[in-house]
Design a protein around this motif. Structure first.
Motif, PDB file in Angstrom:
ATOM      1  N   SER A 166       0.873  -1.179   0.000  1.00 48.79           N
ATOM      2  CA  SER A 166       0.000   0.000   0.000  1.00 48.79           C
ATOM      3  C   SER A 166       0.905   1.222   0.000  1.00 48.79           C
ATOM      4  O   SER A 166       1.994   1.179   0.569  1.00 48.79           O
ATOM      5  N   PRO A 167       0.491   2.313  -0.655  1.00 44.73           N
ATOM      6  CA  PRO A 167       1.363   3.494  -0.650  1.00 44.73           C
ATOM      7  C   PRO A 167       1.411   4.183   0.710  1.00 44.73           C
ATOM      8  O   PRO A 167       2.354   4.915   1.000  1.00 44.73           O
ATOM      9  N   GLY A 168       0.411   3.968   1.556  1.00 40.43           N
ATOM     10  CA  GLY A 168       0.374   4.615   2.874  1.00 40.43           C
ATOM     11  C   GLY A 168       0.867   3.664   3.958  1.00 40.43           C
ATOM     12  O   GLY A 168       1.271   2.535   3.672  1.00 40.43           O
ATOM     13  N   PRO A 169       0.835   4.108   5.234  1.00 36.19           N
ATOM     14  CA  PRO A 169       1.243   3.232   6.332  1.00 36.19           C
ATOM     15  C   PRO A 169       0.401   1.959   6.352  1.00 36.19           C
ATOM     16  O   PRO A 169      -0.808   2.014   6.132  1.00 36.19           O
ATOM     17  N   HIS A 170       1.033   0.841   6.595  1.00 38.67           N
ATOM     18  CA  HIS A 170       0.300  -0.429   6.622  1.00 38.67           C
ATOM     19  C   HIS A 170       1.026  -1.427   7.502  1.00 38.67           C
ATOM     20  O   HIS A 170       2.219  -1.282   7.767  1.00 38.67           O
TER      21      HIS A 170
END
Ligand SMILES: [Zn+2]
Length: 296
Positions: A166-170
């Motif tokens: 995912s491009p965001g925090p995960h």
């Protein structure tokens, strides 16, 4: 302009390493581990800029640099910043074995703990080097008790990248425990991935594109700086009298490269701090992890 609490959040970090140690090792100087002459000045400059902007950052501390400059680690902590771990010897993860990686992590963490009594919760790999050759690195980080990683940088400049989930925090899939990933800010256009999170790129991109790219990169995208990038004094390799001519030329080339990247980073950071809410990775992790524990 939006009030600070309504602004998009970005995560601020410094890869805390001594440029002179790294450049001396690279050009083959024997006394490369000795403390470099500029890091104290560079650190004071960073701390005073962060104070001016009213922001706190995560300093990913390199173990060998902390041993050369123990007083600076204390200064950073006393100024209220978070201490993370940048490994010990600045060797790319992908060229280490799983066991070598674990012992490099432990050595760095023990140095930071001895100096401050604090155990870092976060890690950033040298040169974002957790790649297809080292997918086990996340399991090692979780086994060693780290809570988050900040090494993912989805740019063509990192060879053999792991596909980002995912491009965001995960959350990452790990064998035991939990580990969060906080990727570096990347602006994904239809045709390009633009690495807008690193000060080394800020010299080649117009400021308005950087600000727009950070908005598009999404909330809690990561920014990373190096101590020398905000220091108005130019870098010089300052090799000893014993250095050979070839080593001197190599040192000069490395310094020129870094000086080109450095010349307007402080102004760009000032503009970013004026438009975004900058927090530490630890704060972001606390927000996400407590939210995840509470359930949807
Ligand atoms: Zn580094």
């Amino acid at each position: 302009m939006a009030p600070p609490e309504d602004r998009q959040t970005l995560l601020l970090s410094v890869d805390f390493e001594d440029w002179h140690q790294l450049v001396r090792r690279r050009v083959g100087v024997r006394e490369w581990q000795a403390p470099g002459p500029a890091l104290a000045r560079q650190t004071e400059r960073l701390l005073s800029l962060f104070d001016e902007f009213g922001v706190r950052a995560t300093f990913f501390i390199l173990g060998m640099t902390a041993r050369a400059h123990p007083e600076l680690v204390g200064r950073i902590r006393a100024a209220g910043h978070e201490l993370g771990c940048h490994g010990d010897a600045h060797v790319p993860v992908a060229v280490q074995t799983r066991q070598q990686f674990a012992s490099d992590l432990r050595r760095a963490r023990e140095t930071i703990e001895q100096l401050t009594g604090e155990r870092p919760a976060g890690y950033r790999a040298p040169a974002f080097s957790i790649t297809g050759a080292s997918p086990w690195a996340y399991d090692v980080l979780a086994d060693e008790g780290f809570s988050y990683d900040a090494s993912e940088h989805d740019t063509p400049l990192v060879g053999d990248p792991l596909a980002p989930a995912s491009p965001g925090p995960h959350r990452l899939e790990v064998d035991h425990g939990t580990l969060w990933e906080f990727p570096v800010a990347v602006w994904r256009t239809r045709r390009l991935r633009v690495p807008v999170g690193g000060a080394s790129y800020w010299s080649v991109l117009p400021e308005r594109l950087i600000l727009r790219g950070l908005r598009e990169a999404g909330p809690m995208a990561g920014l990373y700086l190096h101590p020398h990038e905000l220091d108005p004094t130019r870098l010089r390799a300052q090799l000893s009298a014993a250095a050979k001519p070839g080593q001197r030329v190599h040192g000069l080339l490395r310094a020129t490269q870094r000086n080109l990247a450095r010349w307007r980073a402080a102004d760009v950071l000032r503009a970013i701090a004026g438009r975004y809410r900058l927090i530490t990775y630890g704060e972001a992790h606390a927000q996400l992890d407590s939210g995840a524990a509470a359930g949807p």
